[in-house]
Design a protein around this motif. Structure first.
Motif, short mmCIF file in Angstrom:
data_model
loop_
_atom_site.label_atom_id
_atom_site.label_comp_id
_atom_site.label_asym_id
_atom_site.label_seq_id
_atom_site.Cartn_x
_atom_site.Cartn_y
_atom_site.Cartn_z
N ARG A 246 0.81 -1.21 0.00
CA ARG A 246 0.00 0.00 0.00
C ARG A 246 0.85 1.26 0.00
N ASP A 247 0.48 2.17 -0.89
CA ASP A 247 1.10 3.48 -0.99
C ASP A 247 0.07 4.38 -1.67
N HIS A 248 -0.02 5.62 -1.24
CA HIS A 248 -1.11 6.46 -1.76
C HIS A 248 -0.95 6.77 -3.24
N THR A 249 0.25 6.55 -3.80
CA THR A 249 0.47 6.82 -5.22
C THR A 249 0.08 5.64 -6.10
N THR A 250 -0.29 4.53 -5.50
CA THR A 250 -0.60 3.31 -6.26
C THR A 250 -1.94 2.75 -5.83
N VAL A 251 -2.63 2.12 -6.76
CA VAL A 251 -3.87 1.43 -6.40
C VAL A 251 -3.82 0.01 -6.92
N THR A 252 -4.65 -0.84 -6.36
CA THR A 252 -4.70 -2.23 -6.80
C THR A 252 -5.20 -2.29 -8.24
N GLU A 253 -4.48 -2.98 -9.10
CA GLU A 253 -4.87 -3.13 -10.50
C GLU A 253 -5.55 -4.49 -10.67
N TRP A 254 -6.86 -4.46 -10.67
CA TRP A 254 -7.63 -5.70 -10.75
C TRP A 254 -7.63 -6.25 -12.16
N PRO A 255 -7.57 -7.58 -12.32
CA PRO A 255 -7.74 -8.18 -13.64
C PRO A 255 -9.18 -8.05 -14.10
N ASP A 256 -9.40 -8.22 -15.41
CA ASP A 256 -10.73 -8.01 -15.99
C ASP A 256 -11.82 -8.88 -15.36
N VAL A 257 -11.46 -10.11 -14.98
CA VAL A 257 -12.49 -11.00 -14.43
C VAL A 257 -13.11 -10.41 -13.17
N PHE A 258 -12.32 -9.74 -12.34
CA PHE A 258 -12.84 -9.09 -11.14
C PHE A 258 -13.52 -7.77 -11.47
N GLU A 259 -12.97 -7.04 -12.43
CA GLU A 259 -13.56 -5.76 -12.81
C GLU A 259 -14.94 -5.95 -13.44
N ASN A 260 -15.07 -6.97 -14.28
CA ASN A 260 -16.38 -7.25 -14.87
C ASN A 260 -17.41 -7.60 -13.80
N ASP A 261 -16.98 -8.41 -12.85
CA ASP A 261 -17.86 -8.81 -11.75
C ASP A 261 -18.27 -7.60 -10.93
N ALA A 262 -17.31 -6.70 -10.67
CA ALA A 262 -17.60 -5.51 -9.87
C ALA A 262 -18.56 -4.58 -10.60
N ASP A 263 -18.41 -4.46 -11.91
CA ASP A 263 -19.32 -3.60 -12.67
C ASP A 263 -20.74 -4.16 -12.66
N GLU A 264 -20.84 -5.46 -12.85
CA GLU A 264 -22.17 -6.08 -12.85
C GLU A 264 -22.87 -5.86 -11.50
N ALA A 265 -22.13 -6.07 -10.42
CA ALA A 265 -22.71 -5.87 -9.09
C ALA A 265 -23.02 -4.40 -8.84
N SER A 266 -22.12 -3.52 -9.23
CA SER A 266 -22.29 -2.09 -9.00
C SER A 266 -23.55 -1.55 -9.66
N LEU A 267 -23.77 -1.92 -10.92
CA LEU A 267 -24.96 -1.43 -11.63
C LEU A 267 -26.23 -1.92 -10.94
#
Length: 357
Positions: A246-267
């Motif tokens: 963890r560092d404030h200049t960096t964020v976790t870079e999720w792979p597409d499989v997690f990002e797609n899942d997060a978008d579906e849940a978010s909507l």
């Protein structure tokens, strides 16, 4: 001098060369592996081992401990006045600084809490970082951080709800735990693959030694080096999920499989609260346009060019597919779908000023 190889040597060469070529295809190391049935069976077996279960739990506990410590330190930025100049600079460099705007903080937290599923076992806290780079990140312990740089680019409350819902989804869908779990399991799988490769290499070396007897030394060594190097490349495409330091200049870079899942849940989360989900792709359109003439916009993961295209495509797919009927029904209802609110417009002027826009 013409070199002639036995059929056995040629056969081994073809097998190893083919596997190596597949494993070393450009870009293969950047994506999740496509496991075959044998690998899936092996992964299921590995996961049931007591020592693997213990290691998964130990690493998961460590991830949560680190996140708790990191967020505690970020919360401590409220006491920056107690630090000297050098201490302040060092602390802010590593952890960042919370944005001191109680009105916006209460507003953001209220929206975030409404989006959390009623049956969620998680406790959430939504906070704002004073940072001009567009960022949003959730932590395994339930804290969600959004930067002033990202909020300043939003056109309405529905877009803010999408951002918060996406980060909530990473926690609700257990992405942090799954990344930790697969990191341990894939490491064990790779270890066993490597051991298998070592055994094959020993057998093959013996075969080559016998088969190349009488061949010139340079040719024989060149052949062995090429084939053994190919065998070692077999595991190069395996994807290992990583949780960054963890560092404030960096964020976790999720792979597409997690990002797609997060978008579906978010909507789904924001539709439940009657927010207009059609505003989500407009956010990425806005960020793409901004990044085209100001590359600094793309410094955060959320506004990386490849990510924006992938998110936009996935959201459009959901809007025109599984969510289409729900959207149409809600638009025809008495309440309709909410794009923004007077409160959102009221607080944006102060934030944009403080963010340097």
């Amino acid at each position: 001098m013409q070199v002639r190889y036995t059929k056995a040597v040629v056969s081994v060469f073809l097998v190893l060369f083919s596997a190596s070529a597949i494993a070393q295809t450009p870009g293969s190391a950047a994506v999740a592996p496509q496991y075959g049935d044998a690998d899936k069976k092996k992964i299921a077996e590995i996961e049931q081992r007591p020592e693997v279960k213990d290691e998964i739990q130990a690493q998961w506990d460590e991830v949560r401990r680190k996140d708790l410590d990191y967020i505690y330190n970020i919360n401590s930025s409220a006491h920056f006045n107690d630090l000297s100049g050098p201490e302040f600079a060092s602390f802010r460099e590593h952890y960042g600084q919370l944005y001191n705007n109680p009105m916006l903080q209460r507003y953001l937290n209220a929206i975030g809490q409404r989006l959390v599923p009623a049956d969620s076992p998680n406790i959430y806290s939504f906070k704002i970082l004073l940072d001009p780079i567009p960022k949003a990140e959730s932590f395994s312990t339930g804290t969600v951080l959004v930067s002033t740089g990202l909020i300043a680019m939003l056109d309405n409350e529905a877009q803010l709800a999408y951002v918060l819902g996406h980060e909530i989804a990473h926690v609700e869908r257990n992405h942090f735990y799954e990344a930790t779990r697969m990191r341990v399991i894939e490491a064990e799988l790779n270890k066993e693959r490597q051991e298998s490769t070592e055994r094959k290499r020993a057998i093959f070396t013996a075969a080559v030694t016998a088969a190349t007897a009488g061949i010139g030394t340079g040719a024989a060594n060149g052949l062995k080096g090429a084939l053994i190097g190919g065998a070692l490349g077999l595991g190069s495409g395996v994807f290992l999920s990583r949780l960054i330091f963890r560092d404030h200049t960096t964020v976790t870079e999720w792979p597409d499989v997690f990002e797609n899942d997060a978008d579906e849940a978010s909507l789904g989360f924001i539709l439940d609260q009657n927010y207009d989900v059609r505003e989500a792709p407009k956010l990425y359109g806005r960020m793409e346009a901004e990044a085209a003439h100001d590359p600094r916009v793309g410094l955060g993961f959320i506004a990386q060019a490849t990510r924006m295209k992938a998110r936009n495509a996935k959201i459009q797919e959901l809007l025109s597919g599984t969510l289409k009927t729900t959207i149409e029904t809600k638009l025809k209802s008495a309440t309709g779908l909410t794009g923004s609110s007077g409160e959102f417009n009221l607080i944006m002027a102060t934030l944009k000023r403080d963010n340097g826009i």
